[in-house]
Write a protein that holds these residues in place. Structure first.
Motif, PDB file in Angstrom:
ATOM      1  N   MET A  92       1.074  -1.299  -0.418  1.00 46.53           N
ATOM      2  CA  MET A  92       0.401   0.400  -0.424  1.00 46.53           C
ATOM      3  C   MET A  92       0.926   1.552  -0.194  1.00 46.53           C
ATOM      4  SD  MET A  92      -2.524   0.805   3.177  1.00 46.53           S
ATOM      5  CE  MET A  92      -4.114   2.291   2.653  1.00 46.53           C
ATOM      6  N   VAL A 118      -3.989   7.971   0.156  1.00 41.90           N
ATOM      7  CA  VAL A 118      -4.266   9.229  -0.065  1.00 41.90           C
ATOM      8  C   VAL A 118      -5.664  10.015   1.112  1.00 41.90           C
ATOM      9  CG1 VAL A 118      -5.431  11.395  -1.697  1.00 41.90           C
ATOM     10  CG2 VAL A 118      -3.250   9.029  -2.333  1.00 41.90           C
ATOM     11  N   PHE A 119      -6.312  10.710   1.781  1.00 37.08           N
ATOM     12  CA  PHE A 119      -7.443  11.236   1.855  1.00 37.08           C
ATOM     13  C   PHE A 119      -8.483  12.011   1.691  1.00 37.08           C
ATOM     14  CE2 PHE A 119      -6.003   8.574   5.778  1.00 37.08           C
ATOM     15  CZ  PHE A 119      -5.290   8.353   5.669  1.00 37.08           C
ATOM     16  N   VAL A 120      -9.590  11.814   1.614  1.00 34.73           N
ATOM     17  CA  VAL A 120     -10.043  12.264   0.770  1.00 34.73           C
ATOM     18  C   VAL A 120     -10.592  13.889   1.604  1.00 34.73           C
ATOM     19  CG1 VAL A 120     -12.643  12.789   0.085  1.00 34.73           C
ATOM     20  CG2 VAL A 120     -11.607  10.402   0.333  1.00 34.73           C
ATOM     21  N   MET A 173     -25.234   2.816   2.064  1.00 33.98           N
ATOM     22  CA  MET A 173     -24.220   2.258   0.917  1.00 33.98           C
ATOM     23  C   MET A 173     -25.117   0.821   0.703  1.00 33.98           C
ATOM     24  SD  MET A 173     -20.247   3.347  -0.026  1.00 33.98           S
ATOM     25  CE  MET A 173     -20.456   1.307  -0.779  1.00 33.98           C
ATOM     26  N   HIS A 210     -16.024  -0.852  -2.478  1.00 33.85           N
ATOM     27  CA  HIS A 210     -14.541   0.267  -2.419  1.00 33.85           C
ATOM     28  C   HIS A 210     -15.355   1.187  -1.686  1.00 33.85           C
ATOM     29  CE1 HIS A 210     -11.350   1.152  -4.368  1.00 33.85           C
ATOM     30  NE2 HIS A 210     -11.285   1.502  -3.656  1.00 33.85           N
ATOM     31  N   ASP A 211     -15.193   1.591  -0.586  1.00 33.18           N
ATOM     32  CA  ASP A 211     -15.876   3.032  -0.548  1.00 33.18           C
ATOM     33  C   ASP A 211     -14.624   4.468  -0.624  1.00 33.18           C
ATOM     34  OD1 ASP A 211     -16.261   4.894   1.766  1.00 33.18           O
ATOM     35  OD2 ASP A 211     -17.840   3.515   1.848  1.00 33.18           O
ATOM     36  N   PHE A 212     -15.004   5.564  -0.485  1.00 30.93           N
ATOM     37  CA  PHE A 212     -14.711   6.465  -1.263  1.00 30.93           C
ATOM     38  C   PHE A 212     -15.060   7.513   0.008  1.00 30.93           C
ATOM     39  CE2 PHE A 212     -13.022   4.696  -4.882  1.00 30.93           C
ATOM     40  CZ  PHE A 212     -14.222   4.266  -5.396  1.00 30.93           C
ATOM     41  N   PHE A 227     -13.910   8.528   3.298  1.00 30.49           N
ATOM     42  CA  PHE A 227     -12.444   9.034   3.646  1.00 30.49           C
ATOM     43  C   PHE A 227     -11.243   8.786   3.070  1.00 30.49           C
ATOM     44  CE2 PHE A 227     -10.189   6.758   7.374  1.00 30.49           C
ATOM     45  CZ  PHE A 227     -10.996   5.564   7.653  1.00 30.49           C
ATOM     46  N   MET A 228     -11.048   7.817   2.803  1.00 30.35           N
ATOM     47  CA  MET A 228      -9.863   7.326   1.804  1.00 30.35           C
ATOM     48  C   MET A 228      -9.909   7.089   0.527  1.00 30.35           C
ATOM     49  SD  MET A 228      -8.163   4.768   4.396  1.00 30.35           S
ATOM     50  CE  MET A 228      -6.896   4.362   3.707  1.00 30.35           C
ATOM     51  N   GLU A 229      -9.624   7.596  -0.947  1.00 30.66           N
ATOM     52  CA  GLU A 229      -8.788   7.453  -1.622  1.00 30.66           C
ATOM     53  C   GLU A 229      -9.308   6.315  -2.622  1.00 30.66           C
ATOM     54  OE1 GLU A 229      -7.561  10.247  -4.564  1.00 30.66           O
ATOM     55  OE2 GLU A 229      -8.578  12.335  -3.337  1.00 30.66           O
ATOM     56  N   ASN A 258      -8.687   1.295  -1.292  1.00 32.68           N
ATOM     57  CA  ASN A 258      -7.734   1.146  -0.018  1.00 32.68           C
ATOM     58  C   ASN A 258      -8.908   0.723   0.458  1.00 32.68           C
ATOM     59  OD1 ASN A 258      -4.683   2.151  -1.285  1.00 32.68           O
ATOM     60  ND2 ASN A 258      -5.057  -0.626  -0.992  1.00 32.68           N
ATOM     61  N   GLN A 279     -16.516  -1.068   2.619  1.00 36.08           N
ATOM     62  CA  GLN A 279     -17.259  -1.340   3.225  1.00 36.08           C
ATOM     63  C   GLN A 279     -17.504  -2.791   3.532  1.00 36.08           C
ATOM     64  OE1 GLN A 279     -21.258   0.682   4.747  1.00 36.08           O
ATOM     65  NE2 GLN A 279     -20.719   1.613   3.108  1.00 36.08           N
ATOM     66  N   GLN A 334      -3.268  -4.416   2.781  1.00 38.69           N
ATOM     67  CA  GLN A 334      -3.231  -3.117   3.601  1.00 38.69           C
ATOM     68  C   GLN A 334      -4.672  -2.468   3.268  1.00 38.69           C
ATOM     69  OE1 GLN A 334      -1.515  -3.320   6.084  1.00 38.69           O
ATOM     70  NE2 GLN A 334       0.359  -3.639   6.506  1.00 38.69           N
ATOM     71  N   VAL A 375      -8.374  -1.023   4.079  1.00 36.83           N
ATOM     72  CA  VAL A 375      -9.210  -1.301   5.619  1.00 36.83           C
ATOM     73  C   VAL A 375     -10.309  -1.592   5.217  1.00 36.83           C
ATOM     74  CG1 VAL A 375      -9.678   1.256   7.622  1.00 36.83           C
ATOM     75  CG2 VAL A 375      -7.664   1.047   6.196  1.00 36.83           C
ATOM     76  N   LEU A 388     -14.320  -0.793   6.140  1.00 35.29           N
ATOM     77  CA  LEU A 388     -15.478   0.117   7.034  1.00 35.29           C
ATOM     78  C   LEU A 388     -16.678  -0.863   7.431  1.00 35.29           C
ATOM     79  CD1 LEU A 388     -16.196   3.020   8.004  1.00 35.29           C
ATOM     80  CD2 LEU A 388     -17.000   2.844   5.455  1.00 35.29           C
TER      81      LEU A 388
END
Lengths: 44, 167
Positions: free
Chosen positions: A1, A5-7, A25, B41-43, B45-47, B49, B52, B85, B87, B89
């Motif tokens: 990894m 990158v955080f939104v 969702m 795939h969830d976006f 708070f992270m673009e 990796n 949910q 790696q 994550v 959610l």
């Protein structure tokens, strides 16, 4: 990894929309699962 | 790209899973209850990796207590974390106002199944518009950005405004 990158959100309203989308969702996924179940029944 | 393998899961899972589509599986318990588990795939708070996690008793049948269900889910989660790696959610379903109970059960399950394992569970709860939401993330302890990811998730959740704060 690579480094994550955080939104970034431009406003609290945008962040709220993102959170509510995240919550929504689950319902979308459950609707999709219902379609999968129906498809399996049709092919059974 | 996340690609979970039913074959690898079924080496250890007490209930054998069947792949329905990419990263979505079903298994049937000895009581005949069918569960679907999956990752999307969830976006938020992270673009990248971030996925949910969902699980549903698709026909909402009564499901007697069954440790094999929890063990099967544990194996699915372990397979997820073998892929790198990424994550997880999760958000506890709040449609029937039982989200606090679900959160407690999830944490009990995690502490039972993942004691002494290399995975962190981090929870948040927040009241928005008079509804309590319970959400959490799971990530490997050896994730080089472990603390940053937790911090970002905390900030993302705790800074959500209520409707009246937007007026």
């Amino acid at each position: 990894m690579t480094t994550p990158v955080f939104v970034r959100y431009d406003s609290p309203a945008e962040r709220r929309d993102a959170f509510m989308h995240m919550v929504g969702m689950r319902q979308q996924w459950e609707e999709h699962v219902k379609e999968l179940v129906e498809r399996r029944k049709q092919h059974a | 790209m996340l690609e979970l393998s039913a074959e690898r899961i079924n080496i250890h899972a007490p209930y054998k899973v069947e792949r329905v589509e990419a990263n979505t599986f079903l298994f049937t318990t000895k009581s005949g209850v069918v569960y679907y588990v999956g990752f999307s795939h969830d976006f938020s708070f992270m673009e990248e990796n971030l996925y949910q996690f969902f699980i549903t008793n698709v026909e909402h049948k009564h499901a007697p207590a069954d440790s094999a269900i929890y063990e099967t889910i544990k194996v699915v989660i372990e397979e997820f974390f073998e892929q790198g790696q990424n994550v997880i959610l999760y958000i506890c379903d709040s449609m029937d106002n039982r989200q606090a109970m679900r959160d407690r059960l999830f944490r009990i399950w995690f502490n039972t199944c993942f004691e002494n394992k290399n995975i962190t569970l981090y929870n948040e709860q927040i009241e928005i518009d008079d509804i309590w939401y319970f959400a959490g993330i799971m990530l490997r302890k050896d994730n080089p950005s472990h603390n940053r990811i937790i911090g970002q998730f905390h900030d993302f959740v705790q800074d959500i405004p209520n409707k009246w704060e937007l007026l």
